[in-house]
Design an enzyme around this catalytic site. Structure first.
Site, short mmCIF file in Angstrom:
data_model
loop_
_atom_site.label_atom_id
_atom_site.label_comp_id
_atom_site.label_asym_id
_atom_site.label_seq_id
_atom_site.Cartn_x
_atom_site.Cartn_y
_atom_site.Cartn_z
N HIS A 74 3.12 0.07 -2.90
CA HIS A 74 3.46 -1.35 -3.03
C HIS A 74 4.95 -1.62 -3.26
O HIS A 74 5.33 -2.44 -4.11
CB HIS A 74 2.66 -1.96 -4.18
CG HIS A 74 1.17 -2.06 -3.92
ND1 HIS A 74 0.63 -2.17 -2.66
CD2 HIS A 74 0.11 -2.08 -4.78
CE1 HIS A 74 -0.70 -2.26 -2.76
NE2 HIS A 74 -1.04 -2.20 -4.02
N GLN B 197 -7.22 -4.36 3.09
CA GLN B 197 -7.61 -3.44 2.03
C GLN B 197 -8.63 -4.14 1.14
O GLN B 197 -8.33 -5.19 0.55
CB GLN B 197 -6.37 -3.06 1.19
CG GLN B 197 -6.63 -2.05 0.08
CD GLN B 197 -6.52 -0.61 0.56
OE1 GLN B 197 -6.17 -0.35 1.73
NE2 GLN B 197 -6.79 0.34 -0.30
N HIS C 6 -1.32 -9.90 -3.19
CA HIS C 6 -2.27 -9.11 -3.99
C HIS C 6 -3.07 -10.01 -4.93
O HIS C 6 -3.16 -9.75 -6.14
CB HIS C 6 -1.51 -8.02 -4.75
CG HIS C 6 -2.30 -6.78 -4.98
ND1 HIS C 6 -3.55 -6.78 -5.56
CD2 HIS C 6 -2.01 -5.48 -4.71
CE1 HIS C 6 -3.99 -5.53 -5.64
NE2 HIS C 6 -3.08 -4.72 -5.13
N TYR D 108 -6.19 -11.36 -6.86
CA TYR D 108 -7.46 -10.83 -7.37
C TYR D 108 -8.40 -12.02 -7.51
O TYR D 108 -8.19 -12.88 -8.37
CB TYR D 108 -7.27 -10.20 -8.75
CG TYR D 108 -6.58 -8.85 -8.76
CD1 TYR D 108 -5.22 -8.72 -8.45
CD2 TYR D 108 -7.27 -7.70 -9.14
CE1 TYR D 108 -4.60 -7.49 -8.49
CE2 TYR D 108 -6.63 -6.46 -9.19
CZ TYR D 108 -5.31 -6.37 -8.86
OH TYR D 108 -4.68 -5.13 -8.91
N GLU E 113 -6.50 -7.51 0.81
CA GLU E 113 -5.07 -7.48 1.09
C GLU E 113 -4.88 -7.28 2.59
O GLU E 113 -5.10 -6.18 3.10
CB GLU E 113 -4.40 -6.35 0.31
CG GLU E 113 -4.62 -6.45 -1.18
CD GLU E 113 -4.61 -5.08 -1.85
OE1 GLU E 113 -3.60 -4.35 -1.71
OE2 GLU E 113 -5.61 -4.73 -2.50
N ASN F 41 0.81 -1.21 0.00
CA ASN F 41 0.00 0.00 0.00
C ASN F 41 0.86 1.28 0.00
O ASN F 41 2.04 1.23 -0.30
CB ASN F 41 -1.05 0.01 1.11
CG ASN F 41 -2.34 0.66 0.62
OD1 ASN F 41 -2.36 1.84 0.33
ND2 ASN F 41 -3.38 -0.13 0.47
C1 BGC Z 1 -4.51 -0.29 -4.17
C2 BGC Z 1 -5.13 0.28 -5.41
C3 BGC Z 1 -4.26 -0.06 -6.57
C4 BGC Z 1 -4.14 -1.56 -6.65
C5 BGC Z 1 -3.21 -2.01 -7.76
C6 BGC Z 1 -4.46 -1.75 -4.33
O1 BGC Z 1 -3.85 -2.31 -3.21
O2 BGC Z 1 -5.20 0.06 -3.00
O3 BGC Z 1 -5.28 1.68 -5.29
O4 BGC Z 1 -4.77 0.44 -7.77
O5 BGC Z 1 -3.64 -2.04 -5.44
O6 BGC Z 1 -2.01 -1.37 -7.67
#
Ligand code: BGC
Length: 362
Positions: free
Chosen positions: A120, A299, A191, A193, A327, A94
């Protein structure tokens, strides 16, 4: 190269090393898949690049397996430009405001890769490096990465380890460890998805979040410092609610994030053992994901910046809301927010964190 071509035939209750990992003393230089499978039919593929989860295949209510992760078929897809899909994020998951923080009276300047902020881990974070892989048990792979003192601006040589374990009860357990030779900050996450249907959008997925507060953000998605109650707002997921039910509501915070892109407060500090943070149910497939973590925050990101231009597995165009991320983490910008749980890792001491992705079906 397609990952599937490198796999050995699946076998039950066994971890299959799809290809031999590199010798420990040699820096890996090619993306290598590692595959775990369990007797219930769950399959997980991991990559030594970014210590990435490439796929998670789990049965739906009829027993049909689908891959519930966004990602790429080609190993090289992971080396292209993408928003941290499936990867480990570090040294700091983050944002850190203006890419700056002060530790022991010294101001550190980090790479700024998200407008004026650091996101990140910077320009070449832990998602864009090769990790050394080691099979430490028939159902577990340990990935190690040594981040040099000064890398992306952070102080201290940091040795990070991430161990993925697939249990027979359809849990993917992620254990994070790190140690530094100097005081530094650390906040590791994954991260992934998720799309529990396997395609389409996630707006009808029902989310339960065990958080009664969240951290509102400014226009740069940096927390303002407030811990705001979710009660009476579209951020209240304390009872299961479809992700899309209020995502377009007239709410300033949703406007800033283009949807949900916020840290939810799970606890005031790190917990000794993982505690249930979230449950997501997909009514169409019957798949359920539970997220348990030791971390104080999570997150929720609903793929708001996906716009269909990124092509993933099977040529799918990943459109807005094609996935959700949960996250597990310390709060964004903690190095600059003394009231948030600390992300300081003292030189010579160790960091530990654990998250579990547990799958079931109804
Ligand atoms: C963030 C987003 C970002 C995404 C990909 C997330 O953890 O909060 O703002 O676009 O990651 O980078």
């Amino acid at each position: 190269m397609k990952i599937s071509r490198t796999f050995a035939a699946p076998s039950v209750a066994a971890l299959l090393l799809a290809a031999c990992g590199p010798a420990p003393s040699i820096q890996p230089d090619r993306v290598t898949p590692y595959r775990l499978a369990n007797p219930s039919g769950m399959e997980v593929t991991l990559l030594n690049y970014g210590a990435t989860i490439q796929s998670i295949k789990v049965p739906d209510r009829e027993g049909k397996l689908s891959d519930v992760l966004l990602g790429f078929d080609s190993l090289d897809g992971y080396k292209g430009t993408h928003p941290y899909i499936g990867a480990i994020v570090g040294r700091y998951g983050n944002r850190i405001a203006k890419g700056r923080f002060t530790l022991n009276g010294v101001e550190y300047k980090l790479a700024t890769n998200d407008k004026t902020n650091h996101l990140h881990g910077g320009l070449k974070g832990f998602d864009k490096v090769y990790w050394r892989a080691r099979e430490i048990a028939p159902n577990a792979i340990e990935f190690t990465y040594v981040s040099a003192d000064g890398e992306e601006g952070y102080p201290g040589t940091l040795t990070a380890k991430v161990t993925y374990t697939l249990t027979d009860s359809n849990e993917l357990r992620i254990a994070y460890e790190a140690a530094s030779d100097k005081d530094t900050v650390v906040n590791l996450t994954n991260h992934a998805y998720f799309n529990l249907t396997g395609s389409g959008d996630i707006l009808k997925h029902e989310l339960l979040l065990k958080a009664d507060r969240f951290t509102p953000v400014d226009a740069g998605l940096i927390p303002t410092g407030e811990l705001r109650p979710v009660a009476g707002t579209p951020f209240d997921f304390t009872t299961a609610t479809p992700i899309g039910a209020r995502i377009a509501a007239a709410d300033d915070q949703l406007k800033l994030g283009g949807g949900y892109d916020h840290n939810f407060v799970l606890a005031d500090t790190i917990r000794p053992e993982p505690v249930l943070a979230a449950q997501v149910y997909d009514p169409s497939s019957g798949r359920v994901l539970e997220v348990l973590t030791t971390e104080p925050g999570v997150q929720l990101y609903t793929g708001n910046f996906l716009d269909g231009s990124l092509k993933g597995k099977g040529g799918q165009a990943y459109a807005r809301n094609a996935a959700f991320c949960l996250e597990t983490q310390h709060f964004p910008d903690s190095p600059n927010q003394p009231a948030f749980p600390t992300v300081l890792l003292k030189g010579g001491s160790s960091y530990r964190s654990a998250t579990i992705f547990k799958f079931s079906r109804r």
